[in-house]
Design a protein around this motif. Structure first.
Motif, short mmCIF file in Angstrom:
data_model
loop_
_atom_site.label_atom_id
_atom_site.label_comp_id
_atom_site.label_asym_id
_atom_site.label_seq_id
_atom_site.Cartn_x
_atom_site.Cartn_y
_atom_site.Cartn_z
N GLU A 1 0.44 1.62 -20.49
CA GLU A 1 0.36 1.48 -19.01
C GLU A 1 0.61 2.81 -18.25
N VAL A 2 0.45 3.19 -17.05
CA VAL A 2 0.52 4.30 -16.37
C VAL A 2 0.84 4.05 -14.80
N PRO A 3 1.51 4.89 -14.18
CA PRO A 3 2.08 4.83 -12.87
C PRO A 3 0.90 5.13 -11.99
N VAL A 4 0.96 4.38 -10.83
CA VAL A 4 -0.50 4.66 -9.98
C VAL A 4 0.06 4.29 -8.54
N ILE A 5 -0.64 4.78 -7.71
CA ILE A 5 -0.32 4.50 -6.46
C ILE A 5 -1.71 3.85 -5.51
N ILE A 6 -1.77 2.35 -5.43
CA ILE A 6 -2.77 1.78 -5.10
C ILE A 6 -3.09 1.95 -3.48
N LYS A 7 -4.19 2.53 -2.98
CA LYS A 7 -4.29 2.68 -1.72
C LYS A 7 -5.60 2.00 -1.30
N ASP A 8 -5.42 1.40 -0.30
CA ASP A 8 -6.50 0.79 0.65
C ASP A 8 -7.25 2.14 1.52
N LEU A 9 -8.62 2.53 0.94
CA LEU A 9 -9.12 3.42 1.58
C LEU A 9 -10.60 3.18 1.67
N ALA B 1 -3.58 10.29 -21.06
CA ALA B 1 -2.79 9.22 -21.18
C ALA B 1 -3.33 8.15 -22.21
N LYS B 2 -4.68 8.16 -22.24
CA LYS B 2 -5.41 7.31 -23.42
C LYS B 2 -5.04 7.80 -24.73
N ASP C 1 0.93 -1.04 0.03
CA ASP C 1 -0.03 -0.11 -0.09
C ASP C 1 0.90 1.39 -0.14
N GLY C 2 0.68 2.12 -0.91
CA GLY C 2 1.43 3.16 -1.14
C GLY C 2 2.51 3.08 -2.11
N GLN C 3 3.08 2.09 -2.80
CA GLN C 3 4.15 1.82 -3.59
C GLN C 3 3.45 2.77 -4.86
N VAL C 4 4.72 3.08 -5.88
CA VAL C 4 4.34 3.29 -7.04
C VAL C 4 4.45 2.27 -8.04
N VAL C 5 3.58 1.77 -8.91
CA VAL C 5 3.60 0.62 -9.53
C VAL C 5 2.99 1.14 -10.72
N LYS C 6 3.06 0.35 -12.13
CA LYS C 6 2.47 0.60 -13.14
C LYS C 6 1.42 -0.41 -13.33
N LEU C 7 0.18 -0.02 -14.06
CA LEU C 7 -0.66 -0.63 -14.32
C LEU C 7 -1.24 -0.65 -15.68
N ASN C 8 -1.77 -1.75 -16.46
CA ASN C 8 -2.30 -1.67 -17.73
C ASN C 8 -3.49 -0.67 -17.88
N ILE C 9 -3.48 0.37 -18.57
CA ILE C 9 -4.56 1.40 -18.60
C ILE C 9 -5.90 0.74 -18.77
N THR C 10 -5.80 -0.36 -19.37
CA THR C 10 -7.45 -0.89 -19.53
C THR C 10 -7.91 -1.42 -18.25
N LYS C 11 -7.14 -1.78 -17.26
CA LYS C 11 -7.59 -2.17 -15.92
C LYS C 11 -8.17 -1.17 -15.12
N ILE C 12 -8.00 0.21 -15.50
CA ILE C 12 -8.37 1.25 -14.54
C ILE C 12 -9.71 1.87 -15.42
N GLU C 13 -10.50 2.30 -14.21
CA GLU C 13 -12.03 2.76 -14.58
C GLU C 13 -11.90 4.06 -13.61
N PRO C 14 -12.84 4.95 -14.28
CA PRO C 14 -12.96 6.31 -13.61
C PRO C 14 -14.17 6.01 -12.36
N ASN C 15 -14.23 6.76 -11.42
CA ASN C 15 -15.14 6.67 -10.34
C ASN C 15 -16.21 7.62 -10.89
#
Length: 300
Positions: free
Chosen positions: A109-117, A102-103, A38-52
């Motif tokens: 891929e895009v850099p993200v911080i995955i947070k447990d919120l 980015a799209k 939690d809190g690391q900067v990682v890269k995710l496939n942009i297709t796995k990300i969706e807006p809120n």
């Protein structure tokens, strides 16, 4: 958000106070066996990300998105997106505009911080992230402030502190929500400025507000001219009495005076001030007259 060399400020005090500034960069992807911390900067496939879908911001200027996409092609994404793991996808908490750009830039891929919120933290971070974007329109900004106050019970002072703005700025922004929907949309579309809009707030009648807003747009009036127009709108002249009305009232007063004279036995004059008020003058010529008049008045 990706920015060129002459970049302006980042996410600001508000978002930094919720998400720890210190992050650990890792080359591992979320798909690796070892899950990201939690809190690391990682890269995710942009297709796995969706807006809120519940975030307040609904409009994104196409021209500025293209500019940001060009910047991302040159410099990449400087500030990672903030996302939360929804099991079957990752939901954006902060950085939807960067994701959209980015799209457009063709990133895989895009850099993200995955947070447990918590849900409250997600809502708060999303709101503050949107508020601090320079291209947010004034109405969306005002709605975001209102949501922080309504949903989290914040005072205007607390909101001001979280978004690093003055209390006066927050108050003036919230006042825009007094505008009717049609005029709000004109502000969103940039047809009238926030200065024009504030001048129109004092007009309570919706039709008059819309009419003046359209006049401002059509005639390209300045804020000063708009303020003067609104000020003059509130000035109403008193209706003048017509000769016919005055003659009619005079006849009524004369008739009443005559009736009083017959009842009391002396001259009676009714004097009107013209606004429904006036006075009655009764003459007497001796102490005996006065005694007779008062006796009749007292006995009705």
């Amino acid at each position: 958000m990706a920015v060129p060399k002459n970049a302006k400020r980042g996410l600001g005090k508000g978002l930094d106070s919720i998400i720890p500034a210190k992050v650990v960069t890792t080359a591992k992807k979320p798909e690796a066996v070892t899950p990201p911390v939690d809190g690391q900067v990682v890269k995710l496939n942009i297709t796995k990300i969706e807006p809120n879908r519940s975030q307040p911001r609904k409009t994104f200027d196409e021209d500025t998105l293209i500019e940001l996409a060009d910047s991302i092609k040159q410099f990449g994404i400087i500030n990672p997106l903030i996302v939360t793991d929804k099991k079957d996808h990752y939901e954006i908490v902060g950085g939807e505009r960067r994701w959209r750009a980015a799209k457009k830039a063709g990133l895989k891929e895009v850099p993200v911080i995955i947070k447990d919120l918590t849900e409250q933290e997600i809502a708060e971070i999303g709101l503050i992230d949107n508020i601090q974007r320079e291209d947010i329109n004034p109405i969306e900004e005002a709605l975001a402030y209102k949501k922080l106050i309504d949903d989290f019970g914040y005072t205007q002072d607390v909101v001001a502190d979280k978004v690093s703005k003055s209390r006066v700025t927050i108050t003036n922004s919230l006042r825009l929500l007094k505008l009717c929907d049609h005029v709000r949309q004109m502000v969103i579309e940039g047809k009238i400025s926030t200065g024009h809009a504030r001048a129109l707030i004092s007009i309570e009648n919706e039709e008059e507000q819309i009419t003046l807003a359209q006049k401002v747009f059509d005639e390209k009036l300045s804020v000063r001219e708009t303020e003067k127009l609104v000020k003059n709108l509130g000035k109403t002249s008193k209706p003048k009495k017509t000769v016919a009305n005055k003659a009619s009232l005079d006849a009524v007063y004369s008739s009443l005076s005559e009736k009083c004279k017959q009842a009391i036995g002396t001259k009676v004059e009714i004097i009107s001030k013209g606004d429904g008020t006036g006075k009655i003058e009764i003459e007497f010529y001796s102490n005996d007259d006065l005694e007779k008049i008062t006796d009749r008045l007292c006995k009705g």
